[in-house]
Write an enzyme that holds these catalytic residues in place. Structure first.
Site, PDB file in Angstrom:
ATOM      1  N   GLY A  59       0.948  -1.112  -0.016  1.00  0.00           N
ATOM      2  CA  GLY A  59      -0.054   0.066   0.048  1.00  0.00           C
ATOM      3  C   GLY A  59       0.973   1.300  -0.095  1.00  0.00           C
ATOM      4  O   GLY A  59       1.993   1.272  -0.350  1.00  0.00           O
ATOM      5  N   CYS A  60       0.423   2.333   0.423  1.00  0.00           N
ATOM      6  CA  CYS A  60       1.080   3.719   0.557  1.00  0.00           C
ATOM      7  C   CYS A  60       2.489   3.605   1.311  1.00  0.00           C
ATOM      8  O   CYS A  60       2.259   3.089   2.463  1.00  0.00           O
ATOM      9  CB  CYS A  60       0.180   4.629   1.057  1.00  0.00           C
ATOM     10  SG  CYS A  60       1.064   6.306   1.268  1.00  0.00           S
ATOM     11  N   PHE A  61       3.485   3.906   0.767  1.00  0.00           N
ATOM     12  CA  PHE A  61       4.721   3.666   1.558  1.00  0.00           C
ATOM     13  C   PHE A  61       4.690   4.397   2.720  1.00  0.00           C
ATOM     14  O   PHE A  61       5.768   3.973   3.555  1.00  0.00           O
ATOM     15  CB  PHE A  61       5.855   3.629   0.446  1.00  0.00           C
ATOM     16  CG  PHE A  61       5.789   4.846  -0.366  1.00  0.00           C
ATOM     17  CD1 PHE A  61       5.400   6.173  -0.101  1.00  0.00           C
ATOM     18  CD2 PHE A  61       6.664   4.614  -1.753  1.00  0.00           C
ATOM     19  CE1 PHE A  61       5.480   7.191  -1.023  1.00  0.00           C
ATOM     20  CE2 PHE A  61       6.608   5.879  -2.523  1.00  0.00           C
ATOM     21  CZ  PHE A  61       6.286   7.125  -2.222  1.00  0.00           C
ATOM     22  N   TRP A  62       4.129   5.498   2.957  1.00  0.00           N
ATOM     23  CA  TRP A  62       4.286   6.288   4.144  1.00  0.00           C
ATOM     24  C   TRP A  62       4.164   5.293   5.246  1.00  0.00           C
ATOM     25  O   TRP A  62       4.766   5.539   6.185  1.00  0.00           O
ATOM     26  CB  TRP A  62       3.524   7.403   4.224  1.00  0.00           C
ATOM     27  CG  TRP A  62       3.476   8.488   3.183  1.00  0.00           C
ATOM     28  CD1 TRP A  62       4.530   8.538   2.233  1.00  0.00           C
ATOM     29  CD2 TRP A  62       2.574   9.584   2.826  1.00  0.00           C
ATOM     30  NE1 TRP A  62       4.290   9.667   1.488  1.00  0.00           N
ATOM     31  CE2 TRP A  62       3.099  10.165   1.587  1.00  0.00           C
ATOM     32  CE3 TRP A  62       1.227   9.714   3.110  1.00  0.00           C
ATOM     33  CZ2 TRP A  62       2.389  11.297   1.072  1.00  0.00           C
ATOM     34  CZ3 TRP A  62       0.407  10.673   2.607  1.00  0.00           C
ATOM     35  CH2 TRP A  62       0.952  11.521   1.625  1.00  0.00           C
ATOM     36  N   GLU A 108       4.450   1.487  -5.104  1.00  0.00           N
ATOM     37  CA  GLU A 108       5.169   2.084  -3.715  1.00  0.00           C
ATOM     38  C   GLU A 108       5.766   1.128  -2.972  1.00  0.00           C
ATOM     39  O   GLU A 108       5.168   0.160  -2.624  1.00  0.00           O
ATOM     40  CB  GLU A 108       4.133   3.062  -3.221  1.00  0.00           C
ATOM     41  CG  GLU A 108       3.536   3.978  -4.032  1.00  0.00           C
ATOM     42  CD  GLU A 108       2.651   5.113  -3.227  1.00  0.00           C
ATOM     43  OE1 GLU A 108       2.725   5.125  -1.940  1.00  0.00           O
ATOM     44  OE2 GLU A 108       2.257   6.035  -3.713  1.00  0.00           O
TER      45      GLU A 108
END
Length: 153
Positions: A9-12, A53
């Site tokens: 998912g979102c790398f953050w 990502e």
């Protein structure tokens, strides 16, 4: 030091999760798994690159094993969601383990099979397991994004 690369998912959030793990020496947000050289965030979001990502994790195997990193990976996202995580949709948010050695591949496949057999999910696990390839650094503002946001608050 050794490396592991995960897309979940979102790398953050993924990067922030791995930064908390003892034995992880550094993390880097970036793009990998596609066919487009030197992508930027807008390229990846436009879905023209094939990249996910991802987070590259540098770790000390004397302090943490690859198997334990796999457990962190499985626990930080829903591996049954195809090309998405939560509200984020698109191939860039797919679940992938990018292995750096035959040993990592073997451990990744075994952990996926074990998790599927454990029947913890109502659906099949869709996580891909692929060889690590070229890793392109995400823009600086994506690096340690959550930590930067906390500092500003």
């Amino acid at each position: 030091m050794e490396q592991a690369t995960f897309a979940a998912g979102c790398f953050w959030g993924v990067e922030n999760t791995f930064r908390q793990v003892k034995g992880v020496t550094s993390t880097t947000a970036g793009y990998t798994g596609g066919h487009f050289p030197n992508p930027c965030y807008l390229d990846v979001c436009a879905r023209i690159t094939g990249h996910a990502e991802a987070v590259r994790v540098d770790y000390d195997p004397a302090l943490i094993s690859y198997e334990k990193l796999l457990k962190v990976f499985w626990n930080c996202h829903d591996p049954t969601q195809f090309n998405r995580q939560g509200p984020d949709r698109g191939e860039q948010y797919r679940s992938v383990i990018f292995y750096h050695s035959p040993e990592q591949e073997q451990m990744a496949r075994a952990s996926k099979q074990k998790l599927q057999i454990a029947d913890n999910y109502d659906k099949d696990i869709v996580t891909e397991i692929k060889p690590a390839g070229e890793f392109y650094l995400a823009e600086e503002y994506h690096q340690q994004y959550i930590e930067k946001k906390r500092r500003k608050s």
